[in-house]
Design a protein around this motif. Structure first.
Motif, PDB file in Angstrom:
ATOM      1  N   LYS A   1       0.880  -1.244   0.134  1.00 54.73           N
ATOM      2  CA  LYS A   1      -0.038  -0.249   0.119  1.00 54.73           C
ATOM      3  C   LYS A   1       0.730   1.188  -0.115  1.00 54.73           C
TER       4      LYS A   1
ATOM      5  N   TYR B   1      -4.722   2.403  -0.409  1.00 60.46           N
ATOM      6  CA  TYR B   1      -4.980   0.956  -0.035  1.00 60.46           C
ATOM      7  C   TYR B   1      -5.883   0.121  -1.263  1.00 60.46           C
TER       8      TYR B   1
ATOM      9  N   ALA C   1      -8.260  -1.834  -3.216  1.00 59.30           N
ATOM     10  CA  ALA C   1      -9.729  -1.999  -2.770  1.00 59.30           C
ATOM     11  C   ALA C   1     -10.429  -2.599  -3.798  1.00 59.30           C
TER      12      ALA C   1
ATOM     13  N   GLU D   1      -6.900  -4.616  -8.310  1.00 56.58           N
ATOM     14  CA  GLU D   1      -5.948  -4.221  -7.493  1.00 56.58           C
ATOM     15  C   GLU D   1      -5.217  -5.198  -6.687  1.00 56.58           C
TER      16      GLU D   1
ATOM     17  N   GLN E   1      -3.823  -7.610  -3.786  1.00 58.72           N
ATOM     18  CA  GLN E   1      -3.106  -7.192  -2.661  1.00 58.72           C
ATOM     19  C   GLN E   1      -2.260  -6.162  -2.775  1.00 58.72           C
TER      20      GLN E   1
ATOM     21  N   ASP F   1     -12.760   3.484 -11.286  1.00 57.94           N
ATOM     22  CA  ASP F   1     -12.697   2.132 -10.713  1.00 57.94           C
ATOM     23  C   ASP F   1     -11.995   1.051 -11.840  1.00 57.94           C
TER      24      ASP F   1
END
Length: 328
Positions: free
Chosen positions: A184, A211, A213, A217, A219, A264
């Motif tokens: 992150k 982070y 989400a 993406e 982990q 997104d």
């Protein structure tokens, strides 16, 4: 019917050729025997020439590829055709296992390089060096200059990006959660007159500023690269770990600390089956030339990381943010 069949075959072959066609920029480093690897690009224009700093692997002796990294330096006159001119190898004790993933900026006639140690797990940290010619670097005496603290992180700091905004320097870095599973983004700041040493950097948030989400993406969010447009910052970032596939997203911020995604969906996805970047389009560098034009440099491969290549795309802008210019 025969003519229609031939026409359809030609169209299909055309699409296949297009999918497999190499991009205008297609650079790798073959100076280490049998390993074609160039990753993690960052580009500057310095004293009349373009310089690209990148990670290169000099040997592979571990299953996870955590050792054997140097920083290569390539030169170009047109941003598309590059040739290697130098290499930065480990010198100090803290970087003896490897150094890579450089970030770079120019200030007062010097190239300032922000790079990471590698191969030390949670102890990997950000270092600083500077150069008057862009090729030979002097290490900061206070190296490593930064690693994060707090119960939100395992202490690791990689993938440095330093950007001057609102009269201070922002150091963006990737870290992991205490379990070492989730990658992150974090941020630290330094005053305008900073020498970039260890005492100058103050952690600006005791939590992640971006982070993972979204499904794509996975982990991981890493490899931040920042540019100012529309009176705010845009961060191009890599989502998901290498070859999952890793793809590139964009977030925006007005203060450099609080970020929200522009979309997104990935800004730049991995390539179609048969293309050079089927396995990923990752680790972005957004470069602004002296004429204001911008280019997105990134890494890719189609063999799950057995080789790595670097390429770029020209980027346009509207009030809504960046877009990839057509016909590239």
């Amino acid at each position: 019917m025969a003519k229609l069949y031939l026409l359809l075959l030609a169209v299909l072959c055309g699409f296949r050729t297009s999918a497999q066609q190499k991009p205008k920029m297609y650079f790798t480093d073959t100076s280490a025997t049998g390993i074609m690897v160039a990753k993690d690009p960052v580009v500057v224009k310095f004293k009349g020439r373009y310089l690209m700093y990148y990670s290169k692997q000099v040997f592979r002796n571990s299953a996870d590829g955590m050792q054997g990294w140097n920083i290569g330096i390539a030169e170009s006159k047109d941003l598309y055709n590059w040739h290697k001119v130098a290499e930065i190898s480990p010198e100090a004790e803290y970087e003896k296992k490897g150094l890579c993933a450089p970030g770079a900026l120019i200030r007062d006639g010097q190239v300032h390089l922000f790079y990471q140690t590698y191969g030390n797990g949670p102890k990997d940290a950000i270092c600083h060096a500077q150069s008057a010619d862009g090729l030979h670097f002097t290490r900061d005496a206070s190296n490593p200059i930064f690693s994060p603290k707090g119960d939100w992180t395992n202490g690791r700091a990689i993938d440095a990006e330093v950007y001057f905004y609102k009269q201070q320097y922002f150091l963006y870095f990737a870290t992991r959660d205490p379990a070492g599973q989730i990658q992150k983004q974090g941020v630290a700041t330094a005053k305008a007159g900073s020498n970039f040493g260890r005492e100058d950097w103050k952690q600006a948030s005791d939590n992640s500023i971006l982070y993972p989400a979204l499904d794509w993406e996975g982990q991981c969010i890493e490899g931040a690269s920042v540019i100012k447009r529309n009176n705010k910052l845009y961060m191009f970032y890599a989502g998901s770990y290498n070859n999952v596939p890793q793809q590139i997203g964009v977030a925006e911020s007005k203060d450099g600390i609080s970020w929200k995604r522009v979309s997104d969906k990935p800004f730049l996805a991995n390539g179609a089956p048969g293309s050079w970047n089927t396995s990923e389009s990752g680790h972005p560098c957004i470069f602004e030339d002296e004429d204001g034009q911008t280019y997105l440099f990134y890494q890719g491969n189609n063999d799950k990381g057995k080789s790595w290549y670097l390429s770029n795309l020209k980027i346009g802008w509207t009030k809504k943010g960046p877009y990839i210019l057509p016909n590239q």
